[in-house]
Design a protein around this motif. Structure first.
Motif, PDB file in Angstrom:
ATOM      1  N   PHE A   1      25.988   1.441  40.533  1.00 48.34           N
ATOM      2  CA  PHE A   1      25.487   2.359  41.554  1.00 48.34           C
ATOM      3  C   PHE A   1      24.046   2.723  41.230  1.00 48.34           C
ATOM      4  O   PHE A   1      23.741   3.186  40.129  1.00 48.34           O
ATOM      5  N   VAL A   2      23.136   2.476  42.182  1.00 49.80           N
ATOM      6  CA  VAL A   2      21.703   2.734  42.002  1.00 49.80           C
ATOM      7  C   VAL A   2      21.294   3.870  42.938  1.00 49.80           C
ATOM      8  O   VAL A   2      21.525   3.790  44.146  1.00 49.80           O
ATOM      9  N   HIS A   3      20.681   4.901  42.382  1.00 47.02           N
ATOM     10  CA  HIS A   3      20.294   6.059  43.193  1.00 47.02           C
ATOM     11  C   HIS A   3      19.042   6.708  42.613  1.00 47.02           C
ATOM     12  O   HIS A   3      18.554   6.305  41.544  1.00 47.02           O
ATOM     13  N   GLN A   4      18.525   7.717  43.297  1.00 45.61           N
ATOM     14  CA  GLN A   4      17.331   8.446  42.864  1.00 45.61           C
ATOM     15  C   GLN A   4      17.536   9.949  43.032  1.00 45.61           C
ATOM     16  O   GLN A   4      16.694  10.651  43.599  1.00 45.61           O
ATOM     17  N   SER A   5      18.637  10.443  42.523  1.00 45.24           N
ATOM     18  CA  SER A   5      18.973  11.858  42.692  1.00 45.24           C
ATOM     19  C   SER A   5      17.936  12.762  42.045  1.00 45.24           C
ATOM     20  O   SER A   5      17.489  13.749  42.657  1.00 45.24           O
TER      21      SER A   5
ATOM     22  N   LEU B   1      22.913   3.112  46.600  1.00 36.61           N
ATOM     23  CA  LEU B   1      23.441   1.781  46.901  1.00 36.61           C
ATOM     24  C   LEU B   1      24.441   1.373  45.828  1.00 36.61           C
ATOM     25  O   LEU B   1      24.128   1.409  44.629  1.00 36.61           O
ATOM     26  N   PHE B   2      25.628   0.955  46.272  1.00 33.20           N
ATOM     27  CA  PHE B   2      26.683   0.531  45.346  1.00 33.20           C
ATOM     28  C   PHE B   2      26.887  -0.973  45.459  1.00 33.20           C
ATOM     29  O   PHE B   2      27.144  -1.496  46.546  1.00 33.20           O
ATOM     30  N   TYR B   3      26.767  -1.670  44.312  1.00 36.11           N
ATOM     31  CA  TYR B   3      26.932  -3.117  44.260  1.00 36.11           C
ATOM     32  C   TYR B   3      28.264  -3.435  43.575  1.00 36.11           C
ATOM     33  O   TYR B   3      28.372  -3.301  42.344  1.00 36.11           O
ATOM     34  N   PRO B   4      29.286  -3.825  44.343  1.00 36.67           N
ATOM     35  CA  PRO B   4      30.614  -4.079  43.751  1.00 36.67           C
ATOM     36  C   PRO B   4      30.592  -5.236  42.764  1.00 36.67           C
ATOM     37  O   PRO B   4      29.777  -6.156  42.866  1.00 36.67           O
ATOM     38  N   LYS B   5      31.518  -5.183  41.821  1.00 38.96           N
ATOM     39  CA  LYS B   5      31.552  -6.164  40.741  1.00 38.96           C
ATOM     40  C   LYS B   5      32.107  -7.514  41.196  1.00 38.96           C
ATOM     41  O   LYS B   5      31.546  -8.558  40.882  1.00 38.96           O
ATOM     42  N   ASN B   6      33.200  -7.511  41.909  1.00 41.16           N
ATOM     43  CA  ASN B   6      33.892  -8.754  42.261  1.00 41.16           C
ATOM     44  C   ASN B   6      33.696  -9.135  43.731  1.00 41.16           C
ATOM     45  O   ASN B   6      34.619  -9.595  44.396  1.00 41.16           O
ATOM     46  N   SER B   7      32.502  -8.923  44.243  1.00 38.64           N
ATOM     47  CA  SER B   7      32.216  -9.253  45.641  1.00 38.64           C
ATOM     48  C   SER B   7      31.641 -10.661  45.744  1.00 38.64           C
ATOM     49  O   SER B   7      31.126 -11.217  44.775  1.00 38.64           O
TER      50      SER B   7
ATOM     51  N   SER C   1      27.960   0.729  56.287  1.00 40.49           N
ATOM     52  CA  SER C   1      28.090  -0.732  56.389  1.00 40.49           C
ATOM     53  C   SER C   1      27.110  -1.482  55.506  1.00 40.49           C
ATOM     54  O   SER C   1      27.331  -2.658  55.205  1.00 40.49           O
ATOM     55  N   ILE C   2      26.011  -0.847  55.085  1.00 45.88           N
ATOM     56  CA  ILE C   2      25.043  -1.521  54.211  1.00 45.88           C
ATOM     57  C   ILE C   2      25.240  -1.122  52.746  1.00 45.88           C
ATOM     58  O   ILE C   2      24.351  -1.322  51.916  1.00 45.88           O
ATOM     59  N   GLY C   3      26.397  -0.560  52.430  1.00 45.27           N
ATOM     60  CA  GLY C   3      26.751  -0.304  51.039  1.00 45.27           C
ATOM     61  C   GLY C   3      26.269   1.001  50.457  1.00 45.27           C
ATOM     62  O   GLY C   3      26.254   1.145  49.228  1.00 45.27           O
ATOM     63  N   MET C   4      25.893   1.979  51.277  1.00 49.68           N
ATOM     64  CA  MET C   4      25.434   3.257  50.763  1.00 49.68           C
ATOM     65  C   MET C   4      26.641   4.178  50.547  1.00 49.68           C
ATOM     66  O   MET C   4      27.486   4.325  51.421  1.00 49.68           O
ATOM     67  N   ARG C   5      26.684   4.784  49.345  1.00 45.92           N
ATOM     68  CA  ARG C   5      27.805   5.644  48.957  1.00 45.92           C
ATOM     69  C   ARG C   5      27.277   6.909  48.282  1.00 45.92           C
ATOM     70  O   ARG C   5      26.115   6.988  47.909  1.00 45.92           O
ATOM     71  N   ARG C   6      28.153   7.892  48.129  1.00 44.36           N
ATOM     72  CA  ARG C   6      27.815   9.136  47.446  1.00 44.36           C
ATOM     73  C   ARG C   6      28.247   9.050  45.986  1.00 44.36           C
ATOM     74  O   ARG C   6      29.350   8.592  45.673  1.00 44.36           O
ATOM     75  N   LEU C   7      27.399   9.506  45.077  1.00 48.58           N
ATOM     76  CA  LEU C   7      27.725   9.498  43.651  1.00 48.58           C
ATOM     77  C   LEU C   7      28.912  10.389  43.353  1.00 48.58           C
ATOM     78  O   LEU C   7      29.734  10.075  42.487  1.00 48.58           O
ATOM     79  N   GLN C   8      29.033  11.504  44.063  1.00 46.65           N
ATOM     80  CA  GLN C   8      30.128  12.428  43.797  1.00 46.65           C
ATOM     81  C   GLN C   8      31.492  11.789  44.028  1.00 46.65           C
ATOM     82  O   GLN C   8      32.471  12.151  43.375  1.00 46.65           O
ATOM     83  N   ASN C   9      31.567  10.801  44.931  1.00 44.33           N
ATOM     84  CA  ASN C   9      32.839  10.117  45.162  1.00 44.33           C
ATOM     85  C   ASN C   9      33.263   9.314  43.932  1.00 44.33           C
ATOM     86  O   ASN C   9      34.447   9.275  43.590  1.00 44.33           O
ATOM     87  N   PHE C  10      32.294   8.668  43.270  1.00 47.30           N
ATOM     88  CA  PHE C  10      32.608   7.901  42.070  1.00 47.30           C
ATOM     89  C   PHE C  10      32.958   8.822  40.911  1.00 47.30           C
ATOM     90  O   PHE C  10      33.819   8.505  40.094  1.00 47.30           O
TER      91      PHE C  10
END
Length: 418
Positions: free
Chosen positions: A116-120, A225-231, A390-399
């Motif tokens: 997960f790449v972010h700029q919090s 942006l979250f980049y899944p491992k097994n995609s 749809s472009i893979g944007m997620r919230r860090l708090q969910n992880f």
């Protein structure tokens, strides 16, 4: 100073550097030449497509070194990474910071199922710098635009309007937002591009638009942006155009996004330099720009995969477009008619040649499913959130919640077995 020059004025003399110093104009180039010369001597390969990426393949694995001035990131198999680290320490004075968690303002979180790449932290600093860290959050980065040109909040400065003075840090705010939009926040790319056009003569309306983006960021600080491992590592593109996005200068907007494994890796939102006389014309220009980006992305990924010894399946890259007439013209050939005869043939021939060579495959998609809409127009909240997801944007708090649940479950499991 030589003895025969000591009596003369120092202004006629110059100093020759024996070694490049940090901060000089040529220092970056000299350092790159020194580093690349050493890596190439150690059997690393390099390519003009991505000159700052060095790759070395061995019988047991590979290592990739990505260089940004004096910051290096290493990716690959563990043995090759250890060998590369040893060679670099023998030649240069360097500090090993371990697993990359922070690089050039980007925060990188490593999870079991992906990265997960972010700029919090950067977002919080920007909000605090402009006194927006306690603002009321909003759900979208910009207000809906009016079809009436005279009521459009993003219209240029009018004769009876006052231009903001230097006491309002408009350009500084645009710079801070552009760094976010270019790195990890494609969701604010269109709004930032729209407001950046008025940096020379901003008004109170435009400054309110900047504050609207800040309020949106306040409610989505940990979005990234979250980049899944097994995609599946398949490159997919989406292209779109906002016809007459700038009605005051009769310019349309180009927008495209490319994803790998369902997450964005490249995107753009930019005002077109030509006047498009129809939506078909504007969409053709947008597709042309998307295909140019696609060619570079394919060349870079194929070079990295080949040099690393990864098996490559050379298939055409699908680019989705929501204008059926444009897709038909590019697939079946240029159709000359009264509505299309003025469009320069280069916009058709380049894309058609790529399709003929099976490098790209233009496909039709419904406008409601086109992720590139995010980069060309202001969207309602539900549609906006759908495309952001749809472009893979997620919230860090969910992880973090997921990690907490797994940790609690592990404790309960240990307790039950004990």
């Amino acid at each position: 100073m030589p003895e025969d020059l000591k009596s003369k004025a120092k202004e006629i003399c110059s100093v020759r550097l024996q070694r490049s110093l940090y901060g000089l104009k040529q220092s970056g180039r000299m350092w790159y030449n020194r580093l690349s010369e050493y890596l190439l001597s150690k059997d690393y390969v390099n390519n003009a497509i991505c000159p700052c990426v060095f790759i070395k393949k061995s019988s047991s694995g590979f290592v990739i070194i990505a260089v940004y001035v004096d910051d290096l990131n290493m990716i690959g198999t563990q043995k090759e990474i250890d060998d590369a680290r040893t060679h670099m320490k023998e030649e240069f004075e360097m500090k090993d910071l371990g697993k990359t968690k922070f690089c050039l303002g980007l925060q990188i979180e490593h999870f079991q199922d992906g990265i997960f790449v972010h700029q919090s932290n950067y977002t919080k600093r920007v909000l605090k710098r402009f006194y927006m860290d306690k603002a009321t959050p909003l759900s979208t980065p910009m207000v809906n635009r009016s079809l009436d040109v005279e009521k459009d909040p993003f219209r240029p400065c009018e004769d009876n309007e006052e231009v903001l003075g230097p006491e309002v840090p408009y350009m500084s705010a645009i710079g801070g937002l552009m760094y976010l939009a270019n790195c990890t926040r494609p969701d604010i790319a269109f709004a930032t591009n729209l407001l950046a056009r008025y940096s020379s003569s901003p008004t109170r309306r435009h400054w309110n638009g900047i504050k609207h983006i800040f309020r949106y960021l306040q409610g989505s600080i940990d979005l990234g942006l979250f980049y899944p491992k097994n995609s599946k590592c398949v490159l997919v593109g989406f292209a779109d155009a906002g016809y007459l996005s700038d009605p005051h200068k009769a310019r349309s907007q180009t927008g495209y996004v490319f994803t790998i494994g369902g997450t964005a890796v490249s995107w753009r939102s930019q005002k077109q330099t030509l006047v498009a006389t129809s939506s078909n014309y504007a969409e053709t220009i947008a597709l042309h720009e998307a295909c140019r980006e696609c060619v570079w992305l394919r060349s870079m990924t194929h070079h990295i995969q080949e040099s690393s010894g990864i098996v490559i399946e050379k298939e055409p890259t699908k680019i989705f477009e929501d204008n059926s007439a444009c897709v038909t013209q590019l697939k079946e050939g240029y159709i000359k008619s009264d509505r299309t005869k003025h469009i320069p043939p280069r916009f058709f021939s380049y894309t058609q040649e790529l399709q003929k060579n099976q490098e790209v495959d233009i496909e039709y998609i419904r406008s409601s499913d086109n992720a590139a809409d995010l980069f060309t127009k202001a969207l309602p909240t539900t549609v906006f959130k759908k495309h952001v997801h749809s472009i893979g944007m997620r919230r860090l708090q969910n992880f973090e919640k997921k990690r907490l649940y797994l940790f609690q479950g592990e404790i309960m499991l240990r307790y039950s077995f004990s």
